[in-house]
Design an enzyme around this catalytic site. Structure first.
Site, short mmCIF file in Angstrom:
data_model
loop_
_atom_site.label_atom_id
_atom_site.label_comp_id
_atom_site.label_asym_id
_atom_site.label_seq_id
_atom_site.Cartn_x
_atom_site.Cartn_y
_atom_site.Cartn_z
N ARG A 190 48.26 -103.24 21.83
CA ARG A 190 49.34 -103.03 20.86
C ARG A 190 50.28 -101.90 21.23
O ARG A 190 51.32 -101.71 20.59
CB ARG A 190 48.73 -102.76 19.50
CG ARG A 190 48.12 -101.38 19.33
CD ARG A 190 47.32 -101.26 18.07
NE ARG A 190 46.12 -102.07 18.17
CZ ARG A 190 45.44 -102.53 17.10
NH1 ARG A 190 45.82 -102.23 15.89
NH2 ARG A 190 44.37 -103.27 17.27
N ARG A 233 46.95 -107.33 8.17
CA ARG A 233 46.06 -106.31 8.71
C ARG A 233 45.47 -105.40 7.62
O ARG A 233 44.33 -104.96 7.73
CB ARG A 233 46.76 -105.48 9.77
CG ARG A 233 47.10 -106.28 11.04
CD ARG A 233 47.57 -105.36 12.16
NE ARG A 233 46.45 -104.55 12.65
CZ ARG A 233 46.27 -103.27 12.37
NH1 ARG A 233 47.15 -102.63 11.57
NH2 ARG A 233 45.24 -102.60 12.85
N TYR A 238 41.62 -105.69 7.90
CA TYR A 238 41.00 -104.56 8.60
C TYR A 238 40.97 -103.28 7.78
O TYR A 238 40.56 -102.24 8.30
CB TYR A 238 41.75 -104.27 9.90
CG TYR A 238 41.77 -105.39 10.90
CD1 TYR A 238 40.62 -106.09 11.22
CD2 TYR A 238 42.95 -105.73 11.56
CE1 TYR A 238 40.65 -107.11 12.16
CE2 TYR A 238 42.99 -106.75 12.50
CZ TYR A 238 41.84 -107.43 12.80
OH TYR A 238 41.86 -108.44 13.72
N CYS A 249 49.20 -114.36 -4.61
CA CYS A 249 48.25 -114.43 -5.73
C CYS A 249 46.88 -113.94 -5.30
O CYS A 249 45.89 -114.66 -5.33
CB CYS A 249 48.18 -115.86 -6.26
SG CYS A 249 49.73 -116.43 -6.97
#
Length: 465
Positions: A321, A362, A366, A393
């Site tokens: 990343r 994420r 995570y 929702c």
């Protein structure tokens, strides 16, 4: 000790106070530079990236939108290329991939990792040099492997005995030879989330060194016509800041490298140490720069090779990343602001935006932390602790768990979240039938769409009624 709650981490006792590392800013209009791409600026409260005002970008392209800083992306790619000049640097297509990005990666002299036939098709459409492509994955299909061999990818990272047999049959049928790396698990527990720690024994990737499977995999590859062994591949996880894990992994992988030379009679020319280097999502993160990482990892390999009395193989790394993550932010429009009074008189400010877990999973997946800033105007209001949530929702539909935002935040304001380049667009979904946002690349005052926004026609195209 963490107190749990049946509704999840967001409702646990003490959550209202925010994390201990989060400090109330003197001025909530200020940017924290290390969280943003290099061209991000604020003038009178208005955020611009790549010389493009985000309110102007939203006026033209709508919200939410991913904003990709091309100059920043290229600079980070170049920094890894230059720091690791003696290595091959593989960009992680899984983090974010489009034809434009694949071309930038090629132009900056990097290699490319793909993990599926779909990612390979993007590389092919972009005209990426196939000799600089590596093909990962723990369950590559016959069709995917056949396509990779036909296209002449530079290396296939094999992940199972089944795949070795599959690849042997394909190369025999095509009369081809393919270069292979063997993915190994070094038994190193990376200091990261358990879902993205990939080198401990109890997980789906690779061949275990400790069990002997890794050595057996190398034996089978070297004994198979059509398969040419390049070396061993190790990856200990993602969002990693501590080089100690690489030291332990390198020691174990290089020991196997030496064992292969002695017992199999093969000197493998290459080795991949993975990477998965971390980025700054919030002020609690302190990533290393590429030059520092290169120095530390090179010393580790040199030391271990001297101790084993072997020549250093050609090395490759995978920054993960670290290239695209900081180069992108996401801009949202605020829809509602709700101040919820809790027991004891405390108030939680919920800021609902027009995206959520469909464009950034994420936080929910995570328990990841993010930051944000008001992007469309300056505010003189005091900062209050808020939680940025999406429109799905789900109670766990949270984008930013805790951040200080201006007390006068209101519907129609724009919020921008930094560090969303990696695993946000690539993991995006159509949950609740929301449309995936566009990716708008910005550079030198010009904005151009590199991945367009989905339409309802796109959404319904596969619904056959």
């Amino acid at each position: 000790m963490t107190t749990t709650h049946e509704a999840g981490w967001a409702h646990a006792a003490g959550a209202l106070r925010g994390p201990t590392w989060l400090r109330q800013p003197a001025d909530p209009n200020d940017l924290v530079p290390q969280l943003w791409s290099s061209t991000a600026r604020k003038a009178e409260g208005v955020l611009s990236v790549g010389g493009v005002s985000l309110p102007d970008l939203v006026a033209e392209h709508g919200s939410p939108a991913y904003v990709l800083d091309e100059a920043d992306f290229r600079a980070r790619a170049g920094a890894f290329r230059d720091a690791f000049a003696a290595y091959d640097v593989y960009y992680a297509g899984k983090a974010f991939l489009s034809t434009a990005v694949a071309r930038w990666v090629a132009e900056e002299g990097l290699c490319l990792d793909v993990c599926s036939g779909g990612e390979l098709s993007v590389a092919e459409r972009a005209g990426f040099p196939m000799a600089r492509v590596g093909f990962h994955g723990n369950n590559k299909s016959v069709a995917e492997l056949t396509r990779a061999v036909r296209l002449g990818v530079g290396r296939i990272i094999v992940d199972s005995f089944d795949e070795i047999e599959r690849l042997a049959a394909i190369t025999a049928e095509l009369g081809a030879t393919v270069s292979v790396m063997v993915r190994v698990t070094a038994g190193v527990e990376a200091h990261t989330h358990e879902y993205i720690a990939t080198a401990h024994e109890d997980q789906k990737f690779g061949f275990s060194i400790a069990s002997g499977d890794a050595l057996e995999a190398v034996r089978r590859v070297t004994a198979t016509p059509g398969l040419e062994i390049l070396g061993l591949h190790s990856h200990i996880g993602s969002q990693i800041f501590d080089s100690s894990g690489f030291e332990v992994a390198a020691r174990r992988v290089l020991a196997l490298h030496a064992q292969v030379r002695e017992e199999v009679g093969v000197t493998m020319p290459e080795m991949d140490l993975g990477g998965g280097f971390g980025i700054a999502y919030t002020t609690q993160d302190d990533p290393s720069d590429p030059a520092q990482l290169a120095t530390e990892m090179t010393k580790i390999v040199e030391h271990e090779c001297r101790a084993l009395g072997i020549e250093e193989p050609r090395l490759s790394i995978e920054p993960g990343r670290a290239i695209v993550g900081p180069a992108m932010c996401t801009v949202y429009e605020v829809g509602t602001v709700k101040r919820v009074r809790l027991d004891g008189g405390a108030v939680r400010t919920y800021v609902s935006v027009d995206g959520g877990m469909s464009d950034n999973i994420r936080t929910a997946l995570y328990d990841a932390d993010y930051s944000c800033t008001l992007a469309s105007r300056a505010s003189a209001a005091v900062p209050v602790l808020g939680r940025v949530v999406g429109k799905h929702c789900e109670a766990g539909d949270v984008v930013v768990k805790d951040e200080f935002v201006p007390a006068d935040l209101a519907p129609g304001d724009l919020l921008a979240v930094p560090g969303t380049g990696a695993y946000c667009r690539s993991m995006a979904s159509n949950y609740n039938h929301l449309l995936r946002p566009p990716v708008v690349a910005v550079r030198d005052g010009v904005a151009r769409v590199v991945v367009r926004r989905e339409t309802e026609d796109d959404l319904l195209a596969t619904d056959l009624g």
